[in-house]
Scaffold this motif. Structure first.
Motif, mmCIF file in Angstrom:
data_model
loop_
_atom_site.group_PDB
_atom_site.id
_atom_site.type_symbol
_atom_site.label_atom_id
_atom_site.label_comp_id
_atom_site.label_asym_id
_atom_site.label_seq_id
_atom_site.Cartn_x
_atom_site.Cartn_y
_atom_site.Cartn_z
ATOM 1 N N UNK A 159 -33.037 -1.200 -7.407
ATOM 2 C CA UNK A 159 -32.176 -2.041 -8.536
ATOM 3 C C UNK A 159 -31.235 -1.750 -9.118
ATOM 4 N N UNK A 160 -31.087 -1.010 -9.330
ATOM 5 C CA UNK A 160 -29.843 -0.366 -10.012
ATOM 6 C C UNK A 160 -28.561 0.234 -10.261
ATOM 7 N N UNK A 161 -28.722 0.839 -8.595
ATOM 8 C CA UNK A 161 -27.657 0.846 -7.524
ATOM 9 C C UNK A 161 -27.518 -0.442 -6.949
ATOM 10 N N UNK A 162 -28.405 -1.359 -6.845
ATOM 11 C CA UNK A 162 -28.405 -2.299 -6.600
ATOM 12 C C UNK A 162 -27.487 -4.015 -6.563
ATOM 13 N N UNK A 163 -27.605 -3.686 -7.941
ATOM 14 C CA UNK A 163 -27.418 -4.352 -9.519
ATOM 15 C C UNK A 163 -24.907 -3.788 -9.068
ATOM 16 N N UNK A 164 -25.031 -2.581 -9.278
ATOM 17 C CA UNK A 164 -24.146 -1.487 -9.739
ATOM 18 C C UNK A 164 -23.066 -1.963 -8.360
ATOM 19 N N UNK A 165 -23.546 -1.475 -6.731
ATOM 20 C CA UNK A 165 -22.991 -2.684 -5.753
ATOM 21 C C UNK A 165 -22.479 -3.497 -5.922
ATOM 22 N N UNK A 166 -23.270 -4.661 -5.658
ATOM 23 C CA UNK A 166 -22.332 -5.835 -6.163
ATOM 24 C C UNK A 166 -21.949 -6.529 -6.722
ATOM 25 N N UNK A 167 -22.066 -5.977 -8.366
ATOM 26 C CA UNK A 167 -20.922 -6.106 -9.464
ATOM 27 C C UNK A 167 -19.657 -5.008 -8.882
ATOM 28 N N UNK A 168 -19.027 -4.109 -8.059
ATOM 29 C CA UNK A 168 -17.912 -3.599 -7.609
ATOM 30 C C UNK A 168 -17.720 -4.761 -6.855
ATOM 31 N N UNK A 169 -18.380 -5.286 -5.395
ATOM 32 C CA UNK A 169 -17.813 -5.880 -4.959
ATOM 33 C C UNK A 169 -17.794 -7.163 -4.928
ATOM 34 N N UNK A 170 -18.266 -7.463 -5.821
ATOM 35 C CA UNK A 170 -17.923 -8.372 -6.687
ATOM 36 C C UNK A 170 -16.123 -8.630 -7.488
ATOM 37 N N UNK A 171 -15.979 -7.726 -7.953
ATOM 38 C CA UNK A 171 -14.543 -7.628 -8.749
ATOM 39 C C UNK A 171 -13.679 -7.417 -7.802
ATOM 40 N N UNK A 172 -13.563 -7.279 -6.744
ATOM 41 C CA UNK A 172 -12.868 -6.855 -6.130
ATOM 42 C C UNK A 172 -12.791 -8.169 -4.860
ATOM 43 N N UNK A 173 -14.034 -9.133 -4.693
ATOM 44 C CA UNK A 173 -13.404 -10.526 -4.026
ATOM 45 C C UNK A 173 -12.987 -10.879 -5.414
ATOM 46 N N UNK A 174 -13.523 -11.142 -6.365
ATOM 47 C CA UNK A 174 -11.978 -12.495 -7.406
ATOM 48 C C UNK A 174 -11.175 -11.678 -7.489
ATOM 49 N N UNK A 175 -10.665 -10.693 -7.448
ATOM 50 C CA UNK A 175 -9.796 -10.107 -7.392
ATOM 51 C C UNK A 175 -8.356 -10.993 -6.300
ATOM 52 N N UNK A 176 -9.373 -10.909 -4.970
ATOM 53 C CA UNK A 176 -8.001 -11.277 -4.040
ATOM 54 C C UNK A 176 -8.475 -12.668 -3.836
ATOM 55 N N UNK A 177 -9.705 -12.893 -4.441
ATOM 56 C CA UNK A 177 -9.350 -14.951 -5.059
ATOM 57 C C UNK A 177 -8.228 -15.680 -5.107
ATOM 58 N N UNK A 178 -7.776 -14.881 -5.812
ATOM 59 C CA UNK A 178 -7.220 -15.188 -6.844
ATOM 60 C C UNK A 178 -5.220 -15.252 -5.980
ATOM 61 N N UNK A 179 -5.217 -14.390 -4.928
ATOM 62 C CA UNK A 179 -4.691 -13.904 -4.105
ATOM 63 C C UNK A 179 -4.283 -14.014 -2.213
ATOM 64 N N UNK A 180 -4.585 -15.389 -2.112
ATOM 65 C CA UNK A 180 -5.237 -16.257 -1.264
ATOM 66 C C UNK A 180 -4.133 -15.974 0.191
ATOM 67 N N UNK A 181 -3.011 -15.154 -0.008
ATOM 68 C CA UNK A 181 -2.712 -14.546 1.348
ATOM 69 C C UNK A 181 -3.057 -13.598 1.543
ATOM 70 N N UNK A 182 -4.076 -12.418 1.068
ATOM 71 C CA UNK A 182 -4.445 -11.453 1.479
ATOM 72 C C UNK A 182 -5.496 -11.579 2.124
ATOM 73 N N UNK A 183 -5.675 -12.861 2.794
ATOM 74 C CA UNK A 183 -6.905 -12.781 3.265
ATOM 75 C C UNK A 183 -6.795 -13.310 5.124
ATOM 76 N N UNK A 184 -7.250 -11.958 5.709
ATOM 77 C CA UNK A 184 -7.042 -12.278 6.826
ATOM 78 C C UNK A 184 -8.750 -12.529 7.792
ATOM 79 N N UNK A 185 -8.417 -13.787 8.660
ATOM 80 C CA UNK A 185 -9.832 -14.277 8.446
ATOM 81 C C UNK A 185 -10.028 -14.067 10.505
#
Length: 259
Positions: free
Chosen positions: A5-31
């Protein structure tokens, strides 16, 4: 804290920080669509890479099943991590702030660890089998409402590839609506299950989900005194992807209407 669980939490927070950072820069999204016809973005791909990197660093022999990369085999076949790096991708693309990262760990096919993280609200839902579910460290209990009248249910409209079932689905919603049921349609299945676990909504049903959509949320619901079934009241939802979740009375009433 359970080491996985500790590793899962660490992984989600790391990914979450990355996602929020890119959420604020919508032109960086390639779908684009991956080979299973699911909408993903470059953010899904890169967030998933970050999650896998954290898990592999601590558990290099474990297997991984993820939304973008599919199955990654490991020497230890008994343990598998199930990852959705961005549940609610369409919301993310449209800058609708309702999406999450979902990670579950299964041991011999049984989910033991679950984490769902909403990086916008900084809500961290966690569960360990037999030890209950929590939101930001506080114990969760699901809704205790018994009757469908004046309940709040969350669902989603069928995807395009399930359009042949749309008419039946709308009949069900119409029938429930006449019973004074209120509906929410949020576009994020993992958070839907997390909200059932926390009592924010009273129940949830949806068709055609994938394992990464519900693996973590299913454990959250069960560990907060709820139940999860398929539309026939069995545990076949793992293969069918058809989910009904809530407390025992709500699920029973939903199944009666579905049948």
């Amino acid at each position: 804290m359970h080491p996985m669980l500790n590793i899962a939490v660490r992984a989600t927070r790391k990914a979450g920080n990355f996602i929020v950072k890119n959420y604020e820069i919508p032109n960086s999204i390639e779908d684009y669509y991956n080979n299973r016809n699911h909408l993903v973005t470059s953010i899904n791909r890169d967030a998933e890479h970050l999650i896998i990197e954290v898990i592999r660093r601590s558990y290099p022999q474990h297997c991984i099943f993820s939304k973008v990369n599919g199955t990654i085999t490991g020497q230890n076949k008994d343990i598998q991590w199930i990852i959705d790096p961005l549940d609610g991708t369409a919301n993310f693309i449209k800058r609708f702030p309702h999406f999450s990262i979902s990670i579950a760990a299964q041991v011999k096919g049984r989910t033991e660890i679950a984490v769902i993280y909403d990086p916008i609200r900084n809500d961290l839902f966690t569960a360990v089998r037999g030890q209950g579910a929590q939101l930001n460290g506080c114990r969760l209990r699901g809704s205790n409402i018994h009757d469908l009248e004046h309940t709040t249910l969350v669902t989603a409209f069928p995807n395009f590839d399930l359009r042949q079932q749309a008419q039946t689905y709308f009949k069900l919603i119409s029938k429930l609506f006449t019973q004074s049921v209120e509906f929410r349609c949020t576009g994020a299945s993992a958070l839907n299950l997390a909200y059932v676990a926390s009592g924010c909504v009273d129940g949830y049903f949806e068709i055609g989900l994938k394992l990464w959509n519900f693996a973590a949320g299913e454990l959250l619901v069960r560990e907060s005194s709820g139940i999860v079934t398929d539309f026939n009241g069995t545990h076949n939802y793992i293969s069918s992807g058809n989910i009904v979740a809530g407390n025992l009375r709500i699920v029973k009433n939903l199944l009666l209407n579905i049948r």
